[in-house]
Enzyme design. Structure first.
Site, PDB file in Angstrom:
ATOM      1  N   ILE A   1       0.869  -1.188   0.000  1.00  0.00           N
ATOM      2  CA  ILE A   1       0.000   0.000   0.000  1.00  0.00           C
ATOM      3  C   ILE A   1       0.899   1.229   0.000  1.00  0.00           C
ATOM      4  O   ILE A   1       1.741   1.371   0.894  1.00  0.00           O
ATOM      5  CB  ILE A   1      -0.854   0.077   1.296  1.00  0.00           C
ATOM      6  CG1 ILE A   1      -1.500  -1.266   1.634  1.00  0.00           C
ATOM      7  CG2 ILE A   1      -1.893   1.182   1.191  1.00  0.00           C
ATOM      8  CD1 ILE A   1      -1.959  -1.363   3.094  1.00  0.00           C
ATOM      9  N   HIS A   2       0.767   2.086  -0.992  1.00  0.00           N
ATOM     10  CA  HIS A   2       1.613   3.285  -0.958  1.00  0.00           C
ATOM     11  C   HIS A   2       0.981   4.529  -1.567  1.00  0.00           C
ATOM     12  O   HIS A   2       1.507   5.625  -1.419  1.00  0.00           O
ATOM     13  CB  HIS A   2       2.944   3.014  -1.665  1.00  0.00           C
ATOM     14  CG  HIS A   2       2.832   3.013  -3.157  1.00  0.00           C
ATOM     15  ND1 HIS A   2       2.896   4.165  -3.903  1.00  0.00           N
ATOM     16  CD2 HIS A   2       2.648   2.022  -4.038  1.00  0.00           C
ATOM     17  CE1 HIS A   2       2.758   3.859  -5.180  1.00  0.00           C
ATOM     18  NE2 HIS A   2       2.602   2.568  -5.290  1.00  0.00           N
ATOM     19  N   ARG A   3      -0.129   4.366  -2.312  1.00  0.00           N
ATOM     20  CA  ARG A   3      -0.678   5.515  -3.033  1.00  0.00           C
ATOM     21  C   ARG A   3      -1.215   6.543  -2.041  1.00  0.00           C
ATOM     22  O   ARG A   3      -1.824   6.169  -1.027  1.00  0.00           O
ATOM     23  CB  ARG A   3      -1.787   5.033  -3.969  1.00  0.00           C
ATOM     24  CG  ARG A   3      -1.793   5.742  -5.289  1.00  0.00           C
ATOM     25  CD  ARG A   3      -2.377   4.901  -6.370  1.00  0.00           C
ATOM     26  NE  ARG A   3      -1.406   3.986  -6.919  1.00  0.00           N
ATOM     27  CZ  ARG A   3      -0.348   4.354  -7.646  1.00  0.00           C
ATOM     28  NH1 ARG A   3      -0.115   5.620  -7.922  1.00  0.00           N
ATOM     29  NH2 ARG A   3       0.489   3.452  -8.110  1.00  0.00           N
TER      30      ARG A   3
END
Ligand code: UDP
Length: 358
Positions: A203-205
């Site tokens: 998860i990074h957005r």
């Protein structure tokens, strides 16, 4: 031909590794071509940056800037370098602020820009990446598209000259760098995963990584998957988790979730291949899931890689716990995708950029 490649973020190091390799191979065969790398410093942690240069034999940057993640600041620092160097081409990748800063700096100096991964669209204008893509595509002289959909997107925007469907350099990278079967076991052992099925999540957005509710929902879903879930945590997401005690508690209670530091690309390719499922909001990992033939749940409502959804390998769930779990419970009925080229996209790109160079 003198090329300056401008990169700054993890996926760009991976894409640039295969193109840079092709440039060096062609130079070794006598082609008059040379490349220097400018690293904007957008990603700076060892395991988000230098590790990729080491693992993928990407030449050290000639210029390593330290100008944060602000497009305007990057541009100010890049401009005098391009002005002094006067390259024939500036090569940029993808959709980050480094991409747009490099493209704009070159454009203002009338230096031609080649955009690798052109034409991708999410049609979600709230994503900073979407702005960066559109603006870079308007500037670029050469637009190298990974899929036919990307070509069509550009045509719809009236961009038709020097648009090429060359396939995906990330497919080149996956073919080139996936460790052989006999070495994969070592990676699984390293993460204690050799005997059981596991899921892999990233998860990074910004829309998720900075959104406490979305992160809570995702972690709740991950905690209900009946197998270990490996979660290499991006620094961006880690920052939010560290600032929110409720998220830390949730992760501590979820005994099946194993939070680890971001991993190297070689390890990631093995984990993607061996995982039972991939859950991600990453652009690159949606395709890598297909390259490794692992079903993917995309924790977003839209994707730039619709062909993966159409072929049954990828499901868009958004971030609601119930929709993530529902998507995982349905069988995946899949077919092959014929979009990403033959693993030689990088060579094709160089031949198009340098048709007369021998
Ligand atoms: N990746 C990696 N280690 C990790 C997470 C991702 O090597 O811990 C790789 C992944 O295999 C893919 C790329 O980084 O090639 C994707 O980058 P990211 O998700 O940061 O960006 P996006 O693709 O969404 O632009």
């Amino acid at each position: 031909m003198k090329i300056i490649t401008i990169i700054g973020a993890r996926p760009q190091f991976i894409k640039a590794a295969v193109v840079s390799r092709a440039i060096r191979q062609m130079a070794a065969r006598g082609m008059d071509i040379q490349e220097s790398i400018l690293h904007t410093g957008q990603h700076y942690d060892y395991n988000m940056s230098e590790l990729f240069f080491d693992q993928l034999a990407l030449p050290a940057p000639k210029w390593h800037l330290d100008c944060g993640n602000n497009t305007a600041t990057m541009k100010t620092v890049i401009t005098p370098i391009l002005q002094a160097e006067q390259p024939d081409v500036v090569l940029v990748y993808g959709d980050t602020n480094s991409t747009l800063a490099g493209a704009e700096a070159a454009n203002e100096l009338a230096i031609p820009v080649a955009h690798i991964e052109a034409g991708l669209r999410s049609f979600n204008n709230t994503m900073p990446e979407e702005h960066n893509r559109i603006a870079t595509d308007r500037i670029a002289t050469w637009l190298f598209c990974p899929t036919r959909t990307a070509v069509e997107n550009l045509h719809r925007e009236g961009i038709t000259r020097q648009v090429y469907h060359v396939g995906d350099v990330m497919y080149d990278a996956a073919l080139l760098f996936t460790p052989e079967e006999s070495k994969q076991e070592d990676v699984l052992t390293q993460y204690g995963l050799q005997v059981q099925p596991f899921a892999l999540a990233t998860i990074h957005r910004a829309s998720t990584a900075e959104n406490e509710q979305a992160l809570t929902n995702i972690i709740q879903a991950l905690s209900q998957i009946p197998m270990p879930v490996l979660l290499p945590l991006h620094p961006h997401t880690k920052k939010t988790v560290q600032a929110v005690p409720a998220l830390q508690r949730l992760l501590a209670q979820a005994t099946n979730i194993r939070v680890i530091e971001p991993v190297g690309y070689l390890e990631m390719l093995v984990l993607e291949r061996q995982a039972k499922y991939i859950l991600t909001d990453s652009g690159g990992m949606q395709k890598e899931a297909y390259f490794q033939r692992t079903p993917c749940i995309t924790l977003r409502n839209e994707t730039e890689w619709n062909e993966t959804v159409q072929a049954g390998w990828n499901r868009l769930t958004g971030t609601e716990t119930a929709s993530i779990l529902h998507a995982l419970s349905m069988p995946f009925d899949t077919k092959e995708i014929n979009e990403y080229g033959d693993g030689h996209s990088a060579e094709q790109i160089i031949h198009i950029l340098c048709p007369n160079v021998s």
